[in-house]
Design an enzyme around this catalytic site. Sequence first.
Site, PDB file in Angstrom:
ATOM      1  N   HIS A   1     -13.253 -38.161  -5.792  1.00 34.61           N
ATOM      2  CA  HIS A   1     -12.627 -37.563  -4.605  1.00 34.61           C
ATOM      3  C   HIS A   1     -13.750 -36.916  -3.784  1.00 34.61           C
ATOM      4  O   HIS A   1     -13.925 -35.715  -3.773  1.00 34.61           O
ATOM      5  CB  HIS A   1     -11.571 -36.525  -4.975  1.00 34.61           C
ATOM      6  CG  HIS A   1     -11.140 -35.713  -3.788  1.00 34.61           C
ATOM      7  ND1 HIS A   1     -10.420 -36.240  -2.757  1.00 34.61           N
ATOM      8  CD2 HIS A   1     -11.375 -34.427  -3.446  1.00 34.61           C
ATOM      9  CE1 HIS A   1     -10.236 -35.315  -1.835  1.00 34.61           C
ATOM     10  NE2 HIS A   1     -10.810 -34.203  -2.226  1.00 34.61           N
TER      11      HIS A   1
ATOM     12  N   ASP B   1      -6.061 -39.095  -0.897  1.00 41.88           N
ATOM     13  CA  ASP B   1      -6.883 -40.169  -0.321  1.00 41.88           C
ATOM     14  C   ASP B   1      -6.079 -41.472  -0.271  1.00 41.88           C
ATOM     15  O   ASP B   1      -6.143 -42.229   0.704  1.00 41.88           O
ATOM     16  CB  ASP B   1      -8.146 -40.343  -1.162  1.00 41.88           C
ATOM     17  CG  ASP B   1      -8.870 -39.023  -1.350  1.00 41.88           C
ATOM     18  OD1 ASP B   1      -9.366 -38.489  -0.358  1.00 41.88           O
ATOM     19  OD2 ASP B   1      -8.896 -38.505  -2.482  1.00 41.88           O
TER      20      ASP B   1
END
Length: 331
Positions: free
Chosen positions: A187, A159
């Site tokens: 996440h 990410d």
Amino acid sequence: AKEPVRVLVTGAAGQIGYALVPMIARGVMLGTDQPVILHMLDIPPAAEALNGVKMELVDAAFPLLKGVVATTDAVEACTGVNIAVMVGGFPRKEGMERKDVMSKNVAIYKSQASALEKHAAANCKVLVVANPANTNALILKEFAPSIPEKNITCLTRLDHNRALGQVSERLNVPVSNVKNVIIWGNHSSTQYPDVNHATLTTSAGEKPVRQIVADDEWLHGEFITTVQQRGAAIIKARKLSSALSAASSACDHIRDWVLGTPEGTWVSMGVYSDGSYNVPAGLIYSFPVTCCNGDWTIVQGLPIDDLSRKKLDLTAEELTEEKALAYSCLT
Ligand code: NAX
């Protein structure tokens, strides 16, 4: 010559595994002067495919690769490992309840925690990739009490790298000139990709990304949602989930953790919260960290504005709920 490092990859017959093991064998994770022995674990239905991956590793004749263990036995897989990259897990299938998926993964991470605790090398470092990554890591921590909590982390580096990539594309600059974005929290789509402290290296020195982009609407809107939804966009395009970028980011995570982050640079890692930034202690939460001598430290003292505060809290709430759900699966 250096002694080989033993690196475990679980779920090694899967798509991330297939991208990851050659990177490790080429020195992308631990350096091009560091010999490795790969331990690959998968489940019996994937045993034949796993053996095929082992054959390809042999065929590639990687100079740094000093051995390959390919097995469906968790104890054999975990024995003596210095690094464990946990990619194996139970995927969410169409129509499945969240609780059912959680319960499968809790069972997997509980038993693999015990295998690691009993058989891994002392000071083994663990990276959980499989979803729900933060909560799987938390379960692993709970059931491997003798592994120091600082050794158990989850992957949010993908990410983080996606956020760097979005800024780089937007400004049309090399991604290596952008640094210090932050992924806060889970996440999942509640993660908060934060550019408030990110900088761009220019010929006139380092400038705040916010100032150079100068478009709050994009920074508060599309930038955040693009990073949050990138996994889904990849699935839509490829009909498969992210694999090469996940594998590459897992290498980045371990490399920076073991070899250190560059001066003035931080990265995002899911780590055991100590209450920093008023994030509840006892969650595995993604923070900005620097790494030195094999240990991470949460970057302290960054100012958090009101908008960011709400987003840090929202993703913490989701993780608190996930934790409760995971615990409810334990009986
Ligand atoms: P695949 O389904 O291709 O591979 C998973 C592999 O794990 C399979 O070979 C399966 O047999 C194996 N496995 C299942 N149970 C196991 C067990 N108990 N022990 C050992 N192996 C087991 O999935 P893939 O695309 O490789 O993704 C793997 C995991 O990464 C998924 O949980 C996925 O959601 C997660 N991801 C996490 C990311 C992150 O940034 N944290 C990004 C990429 C990815 O989506």
